[in-house]
Motif scaffolding. Structure first.
Motif, PDB file in Angstrom:
ATOM      1  N   ASP A 454       0.846  -1.192   0.000  1.00  0.00           N
ATOM      2  CA  ASP A 454       0.000   0.000   0.000  1.00  0.00           C
ATOM      3  C   ASP A 454       0.883   1.244   0.000  1.00  0.00           C
ATOM      4  O   ASP A 454       1.534   1.560   0.992  1.00  0.00           O
ATOM      5  CB  ASP A 454      -0.905  -0.005   1.231  1.00  0.00           C
ATOM      6  CG  ASP A 454      -1.974   1.080   1.178  1.00  0.00           C
ATOM      7  OD1 ASP A 454      -1.763   2.077   0.472  1.00  0.00           O
ATOM      8  OD2 ASP A 454      -3.006   0.925   1.838  1.00  0.00           O
ATOM      9  N   LEU A 455       0.890   1.928  -1.129  1.00  0.00           N
ATOM     10  CA  LEU A 455       1.633   3.179  -1.291  1.00  0.00           C
ATOM     11  C   LEU A 455       0.652   4.295  -1.631  1.00  0.00           C
ATOM     12  O   LEU A 455       0.958   5.188  -2.416  1.00  0.00           O
ATOM     13  CB  LEU A 455       2.669   3.025  -2.413  1.00  0.00           C
ATOM     14  CG  LEU A 455       3.751   1.971  -2.183  1.00  0.00           C
ATOM     15  CD1 LEU A 455       4.431   1.597  -3.501  1.00  0.00           C
ATOM     16  CD2 LEU A 455       4.785   2.471  -1.181  1.00  0.00           C
ATOM     17  N   PHE A 456      -0.518   4.231  -1.039  1.00  0.00           N
ATOM     18  CA  PHE A 456      -1.641   5.085  -1.421  1.00  0.00           C
ATOM     19  C   PHE A 456      -1.235   6.554  -1.566  1.00  0.00           C
ATOM     20  O   PHE A 456      -1.403   7.154  -2.615  1.00  0.00           O
ATOM     21  CB  PHE A 456      -2.768   4.948  -0.398  1.00  0.00           C
ATOM     22  CG  PHE A 456      -4.046   5.631  -0.814  1.00  0.00           C
ATOM     23  CD1 PHE A 456      -5.021   4.929  -1.482  1.00  0.00           C
ATOM     24  CD2 PHE A 456      -4.265   6.970  -0.528  1.00  0.00           C
ATOM     25  CE1 PHE A 456      -6.201   5.554  -1.877  1.00  0.00           C
ATOM     26  CE2 PHE A 456      -5.438   7.597  -0.917  1.00  0.00           C
ATOM     27  CZ  PHE A 456      -6.411   6.896  -1.595  1.00  0.00           C
ATOM     28  N   GLY A 457      -0.703   7.130  -0.517  1.00  0.00           N
ATOM     29  CA  GLY A 457      -0.379   8.549  -0.557  1.00  0.00           C
ATOM     30  C   GLY A 457       1.087   8.849  -0.817  1.00  0.00           C
ATOM     31  O   GLY A 457       1.490  10.015  -0.847  1.00  0.00           O
ATOM     32  N   ALA A 458       1.898   7.811  -0.997  1.00  0.00           N
ATOM     33  CA  ALA A 458       3.333   8.014  -1.234  1.00  0.00           C
ATOM     34  C   ALA A 458       3.561   8.691  -2.587  1.00  0.00           C
ATOM     35  O   ALA A 458       2.759   8.567  -3.511  1.00  0.00           O
ATOM     36  CB  ALA A 458       4.056   6.673  -1.185  1.00  0.00           C
ATOM     37  N   GLU A 478      -1.547  -0.519  -4.289  1.00  0.00           N
ATOM     38  CA  GLU A 478      -2.199   0.789  -4.301  1.00  0.00           C
ATOM     39  C   GLU A 478      -1.135   1.876  -4.444  1.00  0.00           C
ATOM     40  O   GLU A 478      -0.254   2.009  -3.599  1.00  0.00           O
ATOM     41  CB  GLU A 478      -3.011   1.005  -3.028  1.00  0.00           C
ATOM     42  CG  GLU A 478      -4.087  -0.053  -2.807  1.00  0.00           C
ATOM     43  CD  GLU A 478      -5.052   0.302  -1.698  1.00  0.00           C
ATOM     44  OE1 GLU A 478      -5.628   1.409  -1.760  1.00  0.00           O
ATOM     45  OE2 GLU A 478      -5.211  -0.501  -0.772  1.00  0.00           O
ATOM     46  N   ILE A 479      -1.224   2.648  -5.530  1.00  0.00           N
ATOM     47  CA  ILE A 479      -0.336   3.790  -5.766  1.00  0.00           C
ATOM     48  C   ILE A 479      -1.220   4.941  -6.215  1.00  0.00           C
ATOM     49  O   ILE A 479      -1.683   4.980  -7.354  1.00  0.00           O
ATOM     50  CB  ILE A 479       0.725   3.484  -6.844  1.00  0.00           C
ATOM     51  CG1 ILE A 479       1.562   2.279  -6.447  1.00  0.00           C
ATOM     52  CG2 ILE A 479       1.628   4.695  -7.052  1.00  0.00           C
ATOM     53  CD1 ILE A 479       2.633   1.919  -7.470  1.00  0.00           C
ATOM     54  N   CYS A 480      -1.475   5.887  -5.324  1.00  0.00           N
ATOM     55  CA  CYS A 480      -2.475   6.928  -5.593  1.00  0.00           C
ATOM     56  C   CYS A 480      -1.955   8.323  -5.249  1.00  0.00           C
ATOM     57  O   CYS A 480      -2.719   9.206  -4.864  1.00  0.00           O
ATOM     58  CB  CYS A 480      -3.755   6.641  -4.807  1.00  0.00           C
ATOM     59  SG  CYS A 480      -4.370   4.953  -5.022  1.00  0.00           S
ATOM     60  N   GLY A 481      -0.650   8.515  -5.376  1.00  0.00           N
ATOM     61  CA  GLY A 481      -0.070   9.802  -5.008  1.00  0.00           C
ATOM     62  C   GLY A 481      -0.083  10.839  -6.106  1.00  0.00           C
ATOM     63  O   GLY A 481       0.332  11.984  -5.897  1.00  0.00           O
ATOM     64  N   GLY A 482      -0.541  10.468  -7.299  1.00  0.00           N
ATOM     65  CA  GLY A 482      -0.658  11.441  -8.383  1.00  0.00           C
ATOM     66  C   GLY A 482       0.549  11.553  -9.281  1.00  0.00           C
ATOM     67  O   GLY A 482       0.555  12.386 -10.189  1.00  0.00           O
ATOM     68  N   GLY A 483       1.569  10.719  -9.066  1.00  0.00           N
ATOM     69  CA  GLY A 483       2.795  10.871  -9.828  1.00  0.00           C
ATOM     70  C   GLY A 483       2.960   9.938 -11.006  1.00  0.00           C
ATOM     71  O   GLY A 483       4.006   9.952 -11.669  1.00  0.00           O
ATOM     72  N   LEU A 484       1.957   9.108 -11.305  1.00  0.00           N
ATOM     73  CA  LEU A 484       2.095   8.125 -12.377  1.00  0.00           C
ATOM     74  C   LEU A 484       1.514   8.625 -13.697  1.00  0.00           C
ATOM     75  O   LEU A 484       0.509   9.341 -13.732  1.00  0.00           O
ATOM     76  CB  LEU A 484       1.399   6.814 -12.013  1.00  0.00           C
ATOM     77  CG  LEU A 484       1.946   5.987 -10.851  1.00  0.00           C
ATOM     78  CD1 LEU A 484       1.294   4.619 -10.864  1.00  0.00           C
ATOM     79  CD2 LEU A 484       3.447   5.863 -10.915  1.00  0.00           C
ATOM     80  N   THR A 485       2.163   8.186 -14.786  1.00  0.00           N
ATOM     81  CA  THR A 485       1.616   8.342 -16.127  1.00  0.00           C
ATOM     82  C   THR A 485       1.512   6.955 -16.746  1.00  0.00           C
ATOM     83  O   THR A 485       1.855   5.951 -16.117  1.00  0.00           O
ATOM     84  CB  THR A 485       2.522   9.226 -17.001  1.00  0.00           C
ATOM     85  OG1 THR A 485       3.737   8.511 -17.289  1.00  0.00           O
ATOM     86  CG2 THR A 485       2.856  10.534 -16.299  1.00  0.00           C
ATOM     87  N   ASP A 486       1.084   6.898 -17.981  1.00  0.00           N
ATOM     88  CA  ASP A 486       0.999   5.614 -18.672  1.00  0.00           C
ATOM     89  C   ASP A 486       2.339   4.899 -18.699  1.00  0.00           C
ATOM     90  O   ASP A 486       2.405   3.660 -18.661  1.00  0.00           O
ATOM     91  CB  ASP A 486       0.499   5.819 -20.103  1.00  0.00           C
ATOM     92  CG  ASP A 486      -0.914   6.390 -20.154  1.00  0.00           C
ATOM     93  OD1 ASP A 486      -1.659   6.179 -19.173  1.00  0.00           O
ATOM     94  OD2 ASP A 486      -1.260   7.020 -21.165  1.00  0.00           O
ATOM     95  N   GLU A 487       3.412   5.664 -18.738  1.00  0.00           N
ATOM     96  CA  GLU A 487       4.753   5.078 -18.798  1.00  0.00           C
ATOM     97  C   GLU A 487       5.026   4.232 -17.554  1.00  0.00           C
ATOM     98  O   GLU A 487       5.637   3.156 -17.646  1.00  0.00           O
ATOM     99  CB  GLU A 487       5.799   6.182 -18.923  1.00  0.00           C
ATOM    100  CG  GLU A 487       7.204   5.710 -19.234  1.00  0.00           C
ATOM    101  CD  GLU A 487       7.331   5.079 -20.611  1.00  0.00           C
ATOM    102  OE1 GLU A 487       8.259   4.266 -20.802  1.00  0.00           O
ATOM    103  OE2 GLU A 487       6.498   5.393 -21.493  1.00  0.00           O
ATOM    104  N   GLY A 488       4.596   4.702 -16.408  1.00  0.00           N
ATOM    105  CA  GLY A 488       4.805   3.956 -15.175  1.00  0.00           C
ATOM    106  C   GLY A 488       3.991   2.682 -15.101  1.00  0.00           C
ATOM    107  O   GLY A 488       4.421   1.685 -14.498  1.00  0.00           O
ATOM    108  N   VAL A 489       2.829   2.678 -15.732  1.00  0.00           N
ATOM    109  CA  VAL A 489       1.968   1.504 -15.709  1.00  0.00           C
ATOM    110  C   VAL A 489       2.601   0.345 -16.477  1.00  0.00           C
ATOM    111  O   VAL A 489       2.274  -0.822 -16.248  1.00  0.00           O
ATOM    112  CB  VAL A 489       0.570   1.854 -16.265  1.00  0.00           C
ATOM    113  CG1 VAL A 489      -0.348   0.640 -16.295  1.00  0.00           C
ATOM    114  CG2 VAL A 489      -0.078   2.952 -15.406  1.00  0.00           C
ATOM    115  N   LYS A 490       3.535   0.635 -17.349  1.00  0.00           N
ATOM    116  CA  LYS A 490       4.231  -0.429 -18.076  1.00  0.00           C
ATOM    117  C   LYS A 490       4.940  -1.388 -17.127  1.00  0.00           C
ATOM    118  O   LYS A 490       5.111  -2.571 -17.436  1.00  0.00           O
ATOM    119  CB  LYS A 490       5.249   0.175 -19.049  1.00  0.00           C
ATOM    120  CG  LYS A 490       4.634   0.892 -20.233  1.00  0.00           C
ATOM    121  CD  LYS A 490       5.724   1.440 -21.161  1.00  0.00           C
ATOM    122  CE  LYS A 490       5.114   2.152 -22.364  1.00  0.00           C
ATOM    123  NZ  LYS A 490       6.154   2.701 -23.263  1.00  0.00           N
TER     124      LYS A 490
END
Length: 579
Positions: A454-458, A478-490
C-alpha cells in the motif's frame, strides 16, 4: 498527513462479517471482501471461456436445470445433495422466485442460505418448514420475515443454526416461537431494535446454545440474567449494545465455558471486569471503547487462557499499565487510540508469545521501540498514526517472523526503510505517507515475498515503478499519489498475480493504461478514478472476466456506458462506479 486523498484503515474489525452479505446486493452492511465468492454457475462460465479447470458433469446438469427451471414442478424425487446444489445455485444466480421455490417443497434440504435474498417474507416460510427434521441451518438475514413467520420453524426440531441479522420485524414474540428448538447451537440477531430483556427469557431453554450474537440490540439491558443456565455457551457478542452495564457482567460470571466475549462500546467499567475473573477459558475479550482504565488489568491478569485482548479506544494511560506484564499468554493485543506513550512498551517486553500488536494512534515514538525488539513471535504490527520515525525501525530488524507492518501516517522516511530490507517474511506493508518516495521503494526490493503493498499517498513516480518488478507475488497494489503516467503503468502490467489494483488520483493516466493492464486477468478489483480514462478505454477491459469491482469516478465516461459495458462484457461485475 498523507495528503487530501489519503485514508485511514479500520484499526480492528470488531465483529464477524462472514454472514453479512447475501446474494441480493440490495445493500451492503460491510466493506468486507468476502462477497468475492464463487458459484456453480461460475464453473460453467469458466468452461465456456476456455478455462483449464473444466466443470463436472453435475455442475453442467445443474446449469441446464437452472436454464429450464420453469419446466420443473418438484425436485423431491432427487437425492438430497443434488436438490441442495440446485437450490444453492438458484439463490446465487437470483433465479429463485415464488413459483420456483414451490418445487423444493418436501426436499429434505439441510441448509437454506437466503441471507438478504430479495422478496423473502412470511409467505416463503411454509416451504422452509416443509424440510422438516432434515433442516439444520437457516439464514434469513435482511429478510422481511416477522414473528408470525417464525411459527413455521417449530416443525424443524433439528435446526442447529439460525441467522436473523437485520430482521427488523422480529421481536420478543419471535423469540418465543423458537424457544423450543433445543438442538440450536448458533443464534444471531444483530441490529435488532425490538428485542428486549423480556425476550431473552425465551432463550433460557436453549441448553445446546454455543454461539449467541446480539450485537447492536439496544434494549436487552438486564436480560443477560436469563442466560445463566446456558452452560455450553462459548461465544457471546454484545458489541455496540450501549445499554450493557456492570450488572450484566455479574450475570455472566457463571458462564464458565465462555471462550469469546465481545462487549465493545458498552458501559462496562473496571468494576464490571472484576466479574469476569472466573471465566478461566476466556480466550478472546473485546472491550474496545469501554470506559475502563488500566486498573482493569489486575482482573484481566487472572484470565490465564486469554489470547486476544482489544482495549482500543478505552481510557488507558500509562498509569498502572505495568499490569500488562502479567498477561503472559496473550497472542493479540490491541491498544489503538489510547492516551498511552512509549513508556508503556517496557511492560510488553515479557509478552514473548505476542503475535499481533496494534498501537494505532498511540503516542508511541522511536524511544519506546527498543522494547519491541524481543517480541520475536510478532507477525502483525500496527504503528499507524504514531510518532515512530526512521530511527525506531532499527529495532524491528530482528523480528524475522513479521508478516504484516503498517507504517501509514508515521514520520518514517525513505532512509528508514532500509532497516526493513532483512524482513524476508514480510507479506503485507502499508506505507501510506507523503514523505515516502521512489528512493524508499528502491530500499525494499529485497522483500520479494510481498503480497500486499500500500503506497496510497506516497509520492511514487514512473521511475519508482521500476522497483515493482521485484515483487512478482503481489496480490494487491495501491499507488495513488498522483505521480504516475501511462509510462509507469508499463512496470505494473507484468504483475500477473494482482487481484486488486488501485491507481486512483493519478490524473495523467489515459486509456493507454487500461490497454497495458488488460493482461492482468486475475484482477478482481480495479480503481482508476480521477484519471483521463474515457468510454473508449473500456474496450480494453473485456479480457478481465474475473473483475467484480470497477471504479472510474471523475473520469470522462458516463453511467449509461458503464452499465451497457458491464451487462455485455463483464457479467460478473458486482460493483461499478459511476452507475
Amino acid at each position: 498527513m498523507g495528503g487530501a486523498c489519503s485514508r485511514k484503515r479500520d484499526p480492528l474489525a470488531n465483529e464477524d462479517t462472514s454472514n453479512r452479505v447475501g446474494p441480493s446486493g440490495r445493500y451492503t452492511k460491510s466493506s468486507s471482501s468476502k462477497w468475492l465468492g464463487t458459484s456453480f454457475s461460475r464453473a460453467y462460465m469458466d468452461a465456456m471461456q476456455g478455462k483449464r479447470n473444466r466443470p463436472s458433469l453435475i455442475n453442467l446438469c445443474i446449469y441446464k436445470i437452472r436454464e429450464d427451471i420453469n419446466k420443473y414442478s418438484t425436485f423431491s424425487m432427487l437425492p438430497r445433495d443434488i436438490s441442495q446444489q440446485i437450490f444453492d445455485d438458484l439463490v446465487y444466480s437470483h433465479c429463485l422466485t415464488d413459483s420456483v421455490l414451490e418445487a423444493f417443497r418436501d426436499c429434505a434440504l439441510q441448509d437454506l442460505n437466503l441471507g438478504e435474498y430479495p422478496g423473502f417474507d412470511d409467505s416463503w416460510m411454509d416451504i422452509v418448514s416443509s424440510q422438516g427434521s432434515s433442516l439444520l441451518s437457516v439464514d434469513l438475514s435482511g429478510s422481511e420475515v416477522t414473528d408470525s413467520g417464525l411459527i413455521y420453524l417449530k416443525e424443524c426440531k433439528n435446526i442447529q443454526s439460525l441467522n436473523f441479522n437485520y430482521c427488523d420485524l422480529i421481536s420478543d414474540k419471535g423469540l418465543e416461537q423458537i424457544s423450543g428448538l433445543s438442538n440450536l447451537n448458533t443464534l444471531s440477531f444483530k441490529r435488532n431494535n425490538a428485542i428486549t430483556a423480556q425476550g431473552l427469557s425465551f432463550l433460557s431453554g436453549l441448553i445446546s446454545l454455543i454461539k449467541l450474537d446480539l450485537e447492536r440490540c439496544p434494549k436487552i439491558q438486564g436480560g443477560l440474567v436469563h442466560l445463566k443456565g446456558l452452560e455450553k455457551l462459548e461465544s457471546l457478542n454484545l458489541n455496540c449494545c450501549n445499554c450493557i452495564t456492570d450488572a450484566d457482567m455479574k450475570a455472566l460470571s457463571g458462564l464458565t465455558n465462555l471462550k469469546s466475549l465481545q462487549i465493545a462500546s458498552s458501559k462496562v467499567t473496571d468494576n464490571g471486569v472484576t466479574f469476569l475473573r472466573g471465566l478461566s477459558k476466556l480466550a478472546l475479550l473485546n472491550m474496545e471503547g469501554c470506559p475502563v482504565t488500566a486498573a482493569c488489568l489486575e482482573s484481566l491478569s487472572a484470565l490465564d487462557a486469554l489470547l486476544y485482548l482489544n482495549l482500543s479506544r478505552c481510557n488507558l494511560t500509562d498509569d498502572k499499565c505495568e499490569k500488562f506484564s502479567k498477561l503472559l499468554s496473550l497472542k493479540v493485543l490491541n491498544l489503538g487510540f489510547n492516551e498511552i506513550s512509549s513508556a508503556i512498551l517496557v511492560h510488553l517486553k515479557g509478552l514473548t508469545k505476542l503475535e499481533s500488536l496494534n498501537l494505532d494512534s498511540c503516542k508511541i515514538n522511536d524511544e519506546g521501540m527498543v522494547h519491541l525488539a524481543g517480541l520475536s513471535c510478532l507477525k502483525y504490527l500496527e504503528l499507524s498514526d504514531t510518532e515512530v520515525g526512521s530511527s525506531g525501525l532499527r529495532h524491528l530488524s530482528g523480528l524475522l517472523n513479521l508478516e504484516s507492518l503498517n507504517l501509514s501516517f508515521t514520520i518514517v522516511t525513505d532512509g528508514g526503510l532500509k532497516k526493513l530490507s532483512g524482513l524476508s517474511s514480510l507479506k503485507s506493508l502499508n506505507l501510506d505517507a507523503r514523505q515516502i518516495t521512489d528512493a524508499g521503494l528502491a530500499a525494499l526490493t529485497n522483500l520479494t515475498g510481498l503480497m500486499h503493498l500500500d503506497l496510497f499517498g506516497a509520492r511514487i513516480t514512473d521511475s519508482g515503478t521500476n522497483c515493482l518488478r521485484s515483487f512478482k507475488k503481489l496480490l494487491s497494489l495501491e499507488i495513488c499519489g498522483g505521480g504516475l503516467t501511462d509510462e509507469g503503468v508499463k512496470n505494473i502490467k507484468d504483475l500477473t498475480s494482482l487481484t486488486l489494483l488501485n491507481l486512483s488520483q493519478n490524473n495523467h493516466l489515459t486509456d493507454k493504461s487500461l490497454e497495458l493492464i488488460s493482461g492482468l486477468t486475475q484482477l478482481v478489483s480495479l480503481n482508476v478514478s480521477n484519471s483521463r480514462v474515457t468510454n473508449n478505454g473500456l474496450q480494453h477491459l473485456k479480457s478481465l472476466k474475473n473483475l467484480k469491482s470497477l471504479t472510474l469516478e471523475s473520469c470522462k465516461l458516463n453511467a449509461d456506458d458503464m452499465k451497457k459495458f458491464q451487462s455485455t462484457h463483464l457479467p460478473n461485475l458486482v460493483s461499478f462506479r459511476p452507475e
